[in-house]
Motif scaffolding. Structure first.
Motif, PDB file in Angstrom:
ATOM      1  N   ALA A   1      -5.111   3.574   4.180  1.00 15.07           N
ATOM      2  CA  ALA A   1      -3.788   3.669   3.558  1.00 15.07           C
ATOM      3  C   ALA A   1      -3.367   5.121   3.323  1.00 15.07           C
ATOM      4  CB  ALA A   1      -3.765   2.887   2.248  1.00 15.07           C
ATOM      5  N   ALA A   2      -4.281   5.953   2.861  1.00 12.67           N
ATOM      6  CA  ALA A   2      -3.933   7.352   2.592  1.00 12.67           C
ATOM      7  C   ALA A   2      -3.515   8.075   3.876  1.00 12.67           C
ATOM      8  CB  ALA A   2      -5.100   8.077   1.928  1.00 12.67           C
TER       9      ALA A   2
ATOM     10  N   GLN B   1       2.127   4.803  -3.071  1.00 11.19           N
ATOM     11  CA  GLN B   1       1.858   6.195  -2.691  1.00 11.19           C
ATOM     12  C   GLN B   1       2.951   7.094  -3.268  1.00 11.19           C
ATOM     13  OE1 GLN B   1      -0.899   7.205  -0.923  1.00 11.19           O
ATOM     14  NE2 GLN B   1      -1.544   5.075  -0.998  1.00 11.19           N
TER      15      GLN B   1
ATOM     16  N   LEU C   1       0.822  -1.215   0.000  1.00 10.62           N
ATOM     17  CA  LEU C   1       0.000   0.000   0.000  1.00 10.62           C
ATOM     18  C   LEU C   1       0.857   1.266   0.000  1.00 10.62           C
ATOM     19  CD1 LEU C   1      -2.809  -1.078   2.478  1.00 10.62           C
ATOM     20  CD2 LEU C   1      -3.059  -0.610   0.034  1.00 10.62           C
ATOM     21  N   LEU C   2       1.909   1.257   0.788  1.00 12.74           N
ATOM     22  CA  LEU C   2       2.781   2.435   0.823  1.00 12.74           C
ATOM     23  C   LEU C   2       3.584   2.575  -0.464  1.00 12.74           C
ATOM     24  CD1 LEU C   2       4.123   2.474   4.477  1.00 12.74           C
ATOM     25  CD2 LEU C   2       2.494   4.051   3.423  1.00 12.74           C
TER      26      LEU C   2
ATOM     27  N   ALA D   1      -0.005   6.918   4.775  1.00 11.12           N
ATOM     28  CA  ALA D   1       0.975   7.610   3.925  1.00 11.12           C
ATOM     29  C   ALA D   1       1.192   9.040   4.403  1.00 11.12           C
ATOM     30  CB  ALA D   1       0.506   7.595   2.472  1.00 11.12           C
ATOM     31  N   ARG D   2       0.124   9.706   4.754  1.00 10.34           N
ATOM     32  CA  ARG D   2       0.232  11.077   5.279  1.00 10.34           C
ATOM     33  C   ARG D   2       1.027  11.084   6.584  1.00 10.34           C
ATOM     34  NH1 ARG D   2      -2.648  14.524   8.772  1.00 10.34           N
ATOM     35  NH2 ARG D   2      -2.553  16.695   8.102  1.00 10.34           N
TER      36      ARG D   2
ATOM     37  N   ARG E   1       4.717  10.762   5.861  1.00  7.82           N
ATOM     38  CA  ARG E   1       5.278  12.031   5.375  1.00  7.82           C
ATOM     39  C   ARG E   1       5.440  13.041   6.521  1.00  7.82           C
ATOM     40  NH1 ARG E   1       1.281  11.012   1.382  1.00  7.82           N
ATOM     41  NH2 ARG E   1       2.242  10.088  -0.458  1.00  7.82           N
TER      42      ARG E   1
END
Length: 152
Positions: free
Chosen positions: A118-119, A34, A30-31, A122-123, A126
């Protein structure tokens, strides 16, 4: 300038650590799709994570707390000494206060539960890379209130 804006555009190198193959591989997959995130490795336990991190120099490590052999807390403490610039975020199903406290004392910069989309993960990666601490809302609320956390 440090912070989320300064890190924009930088590719974040991530190491995923979890003793469950399906979970570890799923998070890495999943990552890996991204934008701006490169999964540089995955490890089954803390000892493998420490060894692999020394070779691949990740920016962020997503670390499970409970694993056989060397657990995530012990691995976090070692990694913080060996790679002080690396940010370690605990990613786990366990949200009790003992684990949270041990992880933070070991040098983790965040504590997230595996139930996030997942989003959002990912955030969080970051933001951790940019120096922003990341905590699951239930963990953060309990810490702020000084209340004991419930055990899953």
């Amino acid at each position: 300038m440090n912070g989320p804006v300064a890190q924009e555009g930088a590719t974040v190198r991530v190491l995923v650590v979890d003793d469950q193959d399906l979970v570890r591989e799923g998070i890495a997959a999943l990552l890996g799709i991204q934008p701006g995130i490169e999964v540089v490795g995955s490890a089954r336990d803390g000892a493998e994570a420490v060894d692999l991190a020394g070779r691949c120099h990740p920016d962020v490590v997503l670390m499970d707390v409970r694993m056989p052999g060397m657990d995530g807390v012990a691995a976090t403490a070692l990694l913080r000494r060996q790679l002080p610039g690396c940010r370690i975020v605990m990613l786990t199903t366990f949200n009790d206060d003992e684990y949270v406290g041990r992880a933070l004392r070991a040098g983790a910069v965040g504590y997230l539960l595996k139930n996030l989309p997942a989003a959002e993960l990912a955030r969080a990666v970051r933001l951790a890379h940019a120096g922003v601490a990341q905590f699951d809302q239930t963990v953060l609320a309990a810490l702020a209130a000084g209340a004991p956390l419930r055990t899953c």
